[in-house]
Design a protein around this motif. Structure first.
Motif, PDB file in Angstrom:
ATOM      1  N   HIS A  19      34.709  37.959  35.955  1.00  0.00           N
ATOM      2  CA  HIS A  19      34.482  39.354  35.560  1.00  0.00           C
ATOM      3  C   HIS A  19      34.856  39.547  34.087  1.00  0.00           C
ATOM      4  O   HIS A  19      34.151  40.211  33.326  1.00  0.00           O
ATOM      5  N   GLU A  56      29.536  40.929  40.313  1.00  0.00           N
ATOM      6  CA  GLU A  56      29.956  39.980  41.348  1.00  0.00           C
ATOM      7  C   GLU A  56      29.192  38.671  41.231  1.00  0.00           C
ATOM      8  O   GLU A  56      29.692  37.622  41.631  1.00  0.00           O
ATOM      9  N   HIS A  86      37.952  34.008  39.902  1.00  0.00           N
ATOM     10  CA  HIS A  86      37.058  35.132  40.204  1.00  0.00           C
ATOM     11  C   HIS A  86      37.203  36.243  39.155  1.00  0.00           C
ATOM     12  O   HIS A  86      36.210  36.647  38.528  1.00  0.00           O
ATOM     13  N   SER A 100      31.482  36.790  38.824  1.00  0.00           N
ATOM     14  CA  SER A 100      32.794  36.411  39.354  1.00  0.00           C
ATOM     15  C   SER A 100      32.661  35.417  40.495  1.00  0.00           C
ATOM     16  O   SER A 100      33.399  34.437  40.583  1.00  0.00           O
TER      17      SER A 100
HETATM   18 ZN    ZN Z   1      35.027  40.895  42.085  1.00  0.00          ZN
END
Ligand code: ZN
Length: 501
Positions: free
Chosen positions: A268, A294, A264, A297
């Protein structure tokens, strides 16, 4: 001031601002990772001095004159400079409309609220925190009225985190999600549960650390410009596209927790690392919004990371690092363990399917608070009722209910919807990418570089050049459609849990 001079000045002013941000960001990062416990007060002093200087640059007469000059010549500007002038003007207008006393009072309130929230959560004592919710919401309404009196106050705050987002757009989006996800969760709950015992046996932490390095390598993260360390809650911070830091948290008897945190946060990081060089040292040189961030990610974590193809790619690495634990296991078993779904109480531990329902609870509450339909005192009962309605779970106490997230004590009303929006963007990005190549074949053959190339060309390189909604529409070639997300979820969970989609 002449146009040529304004162009040179905006460049120099932004470089200064970014230098301050670099220093402040590094101090905060150090505070969260390596700094000794007794250094917070000292760091606070330094940060206060630096942020005052940075505020001076952002709002000073030189910035004002420069931005005004650029805007007067807007027609003659190239795309990048015009957007810089627009963004700077928006910031300036907001800052100048909020009196300094309010700004200071708000910062103090948030500081206090954070400390009270920590204690309240520990003691399971919502009543002590409720007055802060009431005061923060009042303050937020006041700021919204000062800056954008023509706007609905909640819309103002939504827009702060996701430019262009409104309550109405959220309502349409969440209604579409609820319609499909709630019945889907019921079907999953009624089906036999998948085996995730793999995620409950000990995985030694030194080997988990090696796994993090291997994951970052698989994802094509440039380790000369991105490092990893450990913190209580994983996060990503970037000082520029040339220096990005991610963190994770290792749990010995839940190795998937850190694994997916790394993937995740790695998503980013890839976004930040791959902004075009031309945008570095400008206010456009970073990811455009929370929602788009988001989308990257969660795309890597869920769509790629929790795919059968990724399980196949990962399996031999796990066998090499954890021969004991992986004995008798299969890639398909790993895939199932990574996708166990069950309605739960805590948002940050929720699986891919039920996650958006946690967000919807928060959106409903924020919306009603800002509309004055409920007060701070009503929140625990409302929270519990919504969890029962959306997830079918009984909330035993405020600690595992209304007090669980830090966002509200930090004044981040309007932030939550972007998490769900990001997940949904991710599914439409996948659909768009699949029209050009076989995405999961690329994953299975260790060619994630193909995916990165696509994302760099369509999203990453643009930094904040376009507004988030505009950027997504460019990528999709059509207005955003949440059906891609709900269809993706239906197909995936029907296959895992063995029912008709
Ligand atoms: Zn995040």
């Amino acid at each position: 001031m002449e146009l040529q001079e304004a162009k040179a000045r905006i460049d120099a002013l932004q470089r200064k601002e970014i230098a301050y941000n670099h220093a402040m960001g590094l101090l905060s990062y150090d505070g969260a990772t390596g700094a000794p416990a007794g250094t917070a007060a000292n760091r606070g002093e330094t940060l206060a001095v630096l942020s005052e200087a940075s505020y001076g640059i952002a709002t000073g007469p030189e910035m004002i004159e420069t931005v005004e000059t650029l805007l007067r010549h807007a027609d003659e500007l190239d795309e990048v400079t015009r957007r810089i002038a627009e963004v700077k003007n928006k910031d300036l207008t907001e800052l100048r409309k909020i009196p300094v006393e309010d700004y200071v009072a708000y910062t103090k309130l948030i500081n206090e609220a954070d400390a009270v929230w920590h204690k309240a959560k520990e003691n399971n004592d919502y009543a002590s925190f409720a007055p802060y919710i009431a005061r923060i919401v009042e303050f937020h309404k006041k700021i919204a009225a000062l800056v954008s009196p023509e706007k609905d106050p909640y819309d103002y705050w939504l827009d702060r985190f996701e430019e262009g987002l409104t309550r109405e757009k959220c309502e349409v989006f969440f209604a579409a999600l609820r319609r499909e996800i709630v019945p889907l969760v019921k079907k999953v709950t009624a089906s036999p549960q998948v085996d995730d015992s793999l995620n409950h046996i000990p995985f030694p932490i030194p080997e988990q650390e090696k796994l993090s390095d291997e994951l970052m390598a698989l994802m094509g993260i440039d380790r000369d410009h991105c490092t990893i360390s450990t913190t209580e809650h994983p996060f990503t911070t970037e000082f520029s596209k040339y220096d990005v830091r991610i963190t994770t948290h290792y749990h010995e008897t839940s190795f998937l927790s850190s694994l997916f945190s790394v993937v995740h946060e790695g998503g980013h990081a890839l976004y930040e690392l791959n902004v075009a060089d031309e945008l570095a040292y400008t206010c456009l040189g970073r990811g455009v919004s929370m929602g788009v961030h988001e989308s990257q990610s969660r795309f890597f974590e869920n769509i790629i990371g929790r795919s059968e193809a990724f399980a196949a790619l990962l399996f031999p690495i796990l066998e090499r690092l954890f021969p004991e634990q992986m004995k008798g296991r299969t890639p398909h078993g790993l895939y199932l363990a990574a996708n166990k779904s069950e309605p739960s109480l805590i948002r940050t531990e929720a699986d891919e399917l039920t996650y958006s329902l946690h967000i919807m609870v928060r959106f409903e509450i924020e919306k009603r608070l800002f509309a004055g339909e409920v007060t701070a005192a009503d929140l625990p009962a409302l929270w519990n009722a919504l969890y029962k309605e959306y997830l079918g779970v009984d909330v035993p106490d405020a600690r595992r209910g209304v007090l669980q997230d830090s966002h509200w004590s930090g004044g981040m009303f309007g932030y939550f919807p972007s998490y769900a929006l990001g997940s949904a963007y991710g599914a439409e990005i996948l659909a768009r990418m699949e029209r050009e190549f076989d995405v999961f074949a690329a994953v299975e053959h260790n060619e994630i570089a193909k995916i990165n190339d696509w994302l760099r060309e369509h999203i990453w390189k643009f930094g904040s050049l376009y507004k988030p909604g505009e950027l997504m529409e460019k990528v999709f070639g059509a207005p955003f459609d949440p059906a891609y997300y709900t269809n993706y979820l239906k197909k995936k969970y029907a296959s895992i849990y063995g029912f008709e989609a």
